[in-house]
Design a protein around this motif. Structure first.
Motif, short mmCIF file in Angstrom:
data_model
loop_
_atom_site.label_atom_id
_atom_site.label_comp_id
_atom_site.label_asym_id
_atom_site.label_seq_id
_atom_site.Cartn_x
_atom_site.Cartn_y
_atom_site.Cartn_z
N TYR A 106 34.76 83.97 30.44
CA TYR A 106 34.40 83.40 31.74
C TYR A 106 34.30 81.88 31.66
O TYR A 106 34.77 81.17 32.56
CB TYR A 106 33.08 83.99 32.23
N ARG A 110 36.30 78.90 33.80
CA ARG A 110 35.70 77.77 34.53
C ARG A 110 36.22 76.44 34.00
O ARG A 110 36.50 75.52 34.78
CB ARG A 110 34.17 77.83 34.42
N THR A 113 39.86 75.98 35.06
CA THR A 113 39.92 75.69 36.49
C THR A 113 39.51 74.25 36.77
O THR A 113 40.15 73.54 37.56
CB THR A 113 39.01 76.66 37.26
N ARG A 118 42.90 76.53 39.27
CA ARG A 118 42.49 77.91 39.17
C ARG A 118 43.52 78.79 38.47
O ARG A 118 43.18 79.70 37.71
CB ARG A 118 42.22 78.44 40.59
#
Length: 773
Positions: A106, A110, A113, A118
Motif C-alpha cells: 500500500y 501511495r 502515485t 496513479r
C-alpha cells in the motif's frame, strides 16, 4: 531536470474513481493471500526461531547478543519482545512481518502515485504484491519486512528531495534511515549509495544539491551510523568474521547475478522471470525519458551495494535477503510501464491481473516453498523444530533422564515443546538419591554426537552399550542402560578421588541431581536446564578410614562466564547442616578453585552439594546461555593432618600444587618463582613455619621470608638435598605473608620434567604454620 507531465485522467493524484479503488482493494487482497495463508504452518527455521529465543531474555541479554553474537543490530529483537507479551504462537510472531509486507504494498502505491501518478503507483504495487521474494521473506520472524517498508519511505524522500531539493525531505530521509541502521548492517551500503546519488546531483552553484545539503546528510547519517558501528558492529567477532572469508571474483559475481535475478522472480521459472524482467525494462525506458536522474538514482541504489559486495568478495552470510530491498526500486520502475498502455482504463484491470499472476505463481506454482510445515530449511541447522517437538512430545515421558548432543537444537525444539507439553522433558530433569539402574535417553539431531564421535560407530564406542536406537524424523533417540556405581569408600588415607561430568559416566557416579543435564562437549559439562532457577547436583563419599582427623583438599573445575550467575559449593557431613565452601559469581575468570579444610570429628558419609543459577544476562549464540555456567568435575585428596594443615589459621595459598600421594610419599610442589602463605590475625602472635622438603634441581637457592623479613636462605643446594626446617615467625595484627622464593624451576632454566608444564621448584613433604609453644 525534465518537468513531469501534467496530471491526466488515471494518472494524477485526483480522487480515484471506483475502478481504481476496486483495483487497489483487489491488489491488497491478492497481496494478503500468500502473505497470510497458513502463516502459522511452517516450522520456524534456525535464523527465524533465534529471534524469539533471544527476545524472551531481558534487554541486557538482547543488547549483549547484538554486540557479541549476532549479525544484526537489536531493534527487531526488541519489537518481537513486545509481540511476545501478546502471544507466542508462530502466527502471532509472524503477524508483524506479514502486516509490514502488506503495508509496503500500500505504501508503494501511495509513493508511486505521489511521484509519478496513479497508474504508476498501482502497477508498482502490483509488482510488489506478486513478488515471490517479498512473499517468502515477509512471512518470517525476521527484520526484512520492516526494512522493506521503511525503505519504501526512504526511497520516496530521496527521490522527492532530488526533485524539489527541500531540506525537510532531506531530514525525513535521514530520519527514516535511522531505524534502518538499527535493523540491519546492510543499511551501511544502502545509505552509502544514497550519498553517492546526492553527490552525483551536486551542483555547488547551480540547479542541484548544494554543498550544505550534502554536509547535512552526512552529519545526520553519521550521528546514527557511527554509534551503531562502534557499539554494535565492531565489538561483534561474529560480524567481523565475515571479512575473513574471501571468495573468488567469479564466485561472488555468480552469486550476485543469481540473487539479483531473484529480485525479479525467486524460482526457476524462466518464462516468468523473463516476463518480470521485461516489465521492469519497459518501465525503465519510460522513466529514462521522463526523469532520468531518478532512474539513475534507482540504478545506483541497486548497483553500488552489489559492487561493494563484489569488491569485498564476501560470500559468508550473503544471501538473497540482502537484495530484498531492491524489489522496491524495481517495482517503482516497473510501475512506469503503465504509461505505455493505450488507454488509462486498462491500468486497473491489468494491474490486478499482473498481481494475480505473481500470487498464483507463489500459491499454486510453489506451495511447498511457503505453506508446508517443512517449507523453511537451513543448510546447516537441518532440524525442523516444530515437527520434531511434536514427535518428541509423545515419545518422551515425564521422569525420564534425558541428555542431548546439541544445545541449539534443544533450545529450538524446546520452544515448541513448551507449548506442546505440560512439562518440557528437556527442562525438567531429576535423579533421586538412592536411585538404582535406569535407562538414559540421548537425543542426537541429524549426525550430531557432540565430541563423542563424528560417526554413529564412534559414538557407540564412546558411550558403551546402546539398548535401543530409534529414528525420530531426521534425528536419533538412543537408549543407554546406566548401571549405577555405589558411593566410593575411603578405606584408608591418603586417598584420592577424581570425578568428571563426562557422558555417560556422570550419570553412573553422581548421587542425585535436579534440573541438570550433561553437555557432551569439551570432556563433558553439567549444565542447568533452565535460567534463573536453582539446579543442583550431589556426590557422596563414604568414610571407613577410622576416627583420626583428616585434611580434605578439593580442586573444583568449573566455568562461570555469565554475569550474575552463581555456583555455590558446600559440604555436608552425615546429617549435619551443609558447610559452605565458596560461591563463584560470574563473570568469574577462574576455571578452577582449590579449597582445603580439616575435619576433626569422625564421620561416615560426606556429600558434595553444588547449586547453580544461570542468570539471563550474558548472551550466547544457540538461542540461550545455559552453557555459560558449567560444573566440570573435581579432585578430592584426603590426607592425614600434621603435614599441610595450619591449625587455627585461615591460610590463603599461592603457587602451591595440590596434595599428591603414592604408596611411598605424600607431597605437594612449590611452584616457581614464588610460593606464599597469607593469613590474618586479630592481634600479634608467634608462630613456627614447619617446612620439610627435598630439592630436585642442582644449584637451587631457596629464600624464605615472613612479612618481608628473611627467615632463611639456602643457597646452591644439591639435587638430593633434604631439609627439615622449623622457622620462627613473628606475626602481626592484620595481614601476614610468608614467601618462599626459588632461583629455578621446571620450564625455567631447567626442564627436569619436559612434558609437565607446571613450574615445579621444590618437593614439599610438609609445609604449615603452627602456634609457637
Amino acid at each position: 531536470m525534465p518537468q513531469l507531465s501534467p496530471p491526466s485522467p488515471g494518472r494524477s493524484g485526483q480522487a480515484p474513481g471506483w475502478p481504481w479503488r476496486l483495483a487497489l482493494g483487489c491488489l491488497l487482497a491478492l497481496a494478503a493471500w500468500p502473505r497470510f495463508y497458513h502463516l502459522e504452518t511452517p516450522s520456524m527455521w534456525w535464523d527465524e526461531i533465534l529471534v524469539p529465543l533471544t527476545a524472551r531474555f531481558p534487554a541486557a541479554y538482547i543488547i549483549d547478543f547484538a554486540r557479541h553474537c549476532e549479525m544484526h543490530p537489536p531493534l527487531y529483537h526488541f519489537l518481537i519482545k513486545l509481540v511476545e507479551a501478546a502471544g507466542l504462537s508462530d502466527f502471532a510472531l509472524r503477524l508483524p512481518s506479514a502486516l509490514c509486507g502488506l503495508a509496503a504494498v500500500y505504501a508503494l502505491y501511495r509513493v508511486g502515485t505521489a511521484l509519478y501518478g496513479r497508474a504508476a503507483g498501482l502497477w508498482a504495487a502490483a509488482f510488489l504484491a506478486g513478488s515471490a521474494m517479498q512473499v517468502w521473506h515477509v512471512r518470517q520472524v525476521r527484520p526484512y519486512a520492516l526494512l522493506t517498508l521503511l525503505f519504501v519511505f526512504s526511497l520516496y524522500f530521496l527521490l522527492r528531495f532530488l526533485r524539489e531539493r527541500r531540506d525537510r525531505d532531506l531530514w525525513a530521509l535521514v530520519g527514516v534511515n535511522a531505524p534502518l541502521f538499527l535493523l540491519h548492517y546492510f543499511t551501511f551500503q544502502i545509505v552509502f549509495a544514497q550519498g553517492l546519488v546526492l553527490l552525483a546531483n551536486w551542483r555547488p552553484g547551480g540547479n542541484g544539491v548544494s554543498t550544505r545539503q550534502i554536509l547535512l546528510f552526512a552529519a545526520g547519517t553519521l550521528v546514527v551510523a557511527v554509534p551503531v558501528l562502534l557499539y554494535f558492529f565492531l565489538p561483534s567477532q561474529t560480524t567481523l568474521s565475515i571479512f575473513g572469508f574471501k571468495a573468488g571474483y567469479e564466485e561472488i559475481g555468480r552469486l550476485i547475478a543469481q540473487y539479483a535475478a531473484m529480485v525479479l522472480w525467486s524460482h526457476d521459472d524462466l518464462a516468468l522471470r523473463l516476463f518480470m524482467g521485461a516489465w521492469v525494462f519497459c518501465g525503465a525506458v519510460v522513466l529514462a525519458r521522463r526523469a532520468p536522474r531518478e532512474l539513475a538514482a534507482c540504478l545506483l541504489l541497486v548497483a553500488v551495494p552489489a559492487v561493494i559486495l563484489f569488491l569485498m568478495r564476501k560470500t559468508a552470510y550473503f544471501s538473497p535477503r540482502h537484495f530484498l530491498y531492491m524489489t522496491v526500486p524495481a517495482a517503482l520502475v516497473a510501475g512506469q510501464a503503465a504509461r505505455l498502455l493505450p488507454r488509462p482504463g486498462l491500468v486497473p484491470p491489468l494491474a490486478v491481473a499482473l498481481a494475480a499472476l505473481g500470487c498464483l505463481g507463489v500459491t499454486c506454482g510453489h506451495p511447498e516453498a511457503y505453506f508446508e510445515e517443512t517449507s523453511y530449511r537451513h543448510p546447516v541447522f537441518v532440524t525442523n523444530a516444530k515437527p520434531m517437538a511434536r514427535e518428541l512430545a509423545w515419545r518422551l515421558r515425564p521422569g525420564q533422564v534425558l541428555a542431548a548432543s546439541d544445545p541449539g537444537t534443544v533450545n529450538a525444539v524446546s520452544w515448541y515443546l513448551d507449548r506442546f507439553t505440560a512439562q518440557n522433558p528437556f527442562r525438567h530433569q531429576r535423579l533421586e538419591a538412592g536411585a538404582g539402574d535406569f535407562d538414559l535417553l540421548f537425543f542426537a539431531p541429524y549426525k550430531i554426537w557432540g565430541h563423542l564421535g563424528k560417526t554413529e560407530e564412534a559414538f557407540a564406542a564412546a558411550v558403551g552399550p546402546i539398548a535401543k536406537a530409534e529414528p525420530v524424523l531426521n534425528a536419533m533417540l538412543y537408549t543407554l542402560p546406566v548401571t549405577r556405581e555405589p558411593a566410593p569408600v575411603v578405606a584408608a588415607v591418603p586417598y584420592h578421588l577424581r570425578r568428571r561430568a563426562a557422558f555417560p559416566e556422570f550419570y553412573r557416579q553422581v548421587a542425585a541431581f535436579t534440573d541438570v543435564t550433561v553437555n557432551p562437549y569439551w570432556g563433558g559439562e553439567a549444565l542447568a536446564t533452565r535460567n534463573d532457577s536453582p539446579a543442583s547436583l550431589e556426590y557422596a563419599v563414604d568414610n571407613a578410614a577410622g576416627q583420626a582427623p583428616q585434611l580434605l583438599q578439593w580442586v573444583f573445575e568449573y566455568r562461570n562466564e555469565g554475569r550474575d550467575s552463581t555456583m555455590a559449593y558446600a559440604l555436608a557431613f552425615d546429617d549435619e547442616p551443609p558447610l559452605p565452601l565458596f560461591t563463584s559469581t560470574g563473570p568469574d575468570p577462574a576455571t578452577a578453585r582449590t579449597v582445603s579444610l580439616v575435619r576433626q570429628r569422625p564421620y561416615t558419609r560426606l556429600r558434595l552439594l553444588v547449586t547453580t543459577v544461570c542468570a539471563s544476562y550474558t548472551a550466547r549464540y544457540p538461542g540461550g546461555n545455559l552453557e555459560t555456567v558449567a560444573f566440570r568435575g573435581f579432585d578430592l585428596e584426603i590426607a592425614p593432618t600434621g603435614r599441610f594443615d595450619s591449625p587455627g589459621l585461615q591460610v590463603a595459598e599461592s603457587s602451591l600444587g595440590t596434595i599428591e600421594h603414592n604408596p611411598a610419599n605424600l607431597w605437594r610442589w612449590g611452584l616457581g618463582p614464588r610460593s606464599s602463605l597469607a593469613f590474618d590475625l586479630p592481634e600479634d602472635g608467634r608462630y613456627v613455619l614447619e617446612c620439610d622438603f627435598a630439592n630436585v634441581i642442582p644449584g637451587q637457592t631457596v629464600t624464605i621470608a615472613a612479612n618481608g623479613r628473611e627467615l632463611a636462605r639456602l643457597a646452591d643446594l644439591p639435587a638430593d638435598a633434604v631439609k627439615s626446617l622449623r622457622l620462627p615467625v613473628e606475626a602481626r595484627k592484620g595481614q601476614n605473608v610468608v614467601t618462599i622464593d626459588y632461583a629455578d624451576w621446571n620450564q625455567g632454566k631447567t626442564a627436569f620434567a619436559p612434558t609437565d608444564l607446571r613450574t615445579m621448584a621444590l618437593f614439599f613433604r610438609a609445609l604449615r604454620l603452627v602456634a609457637a609453644p
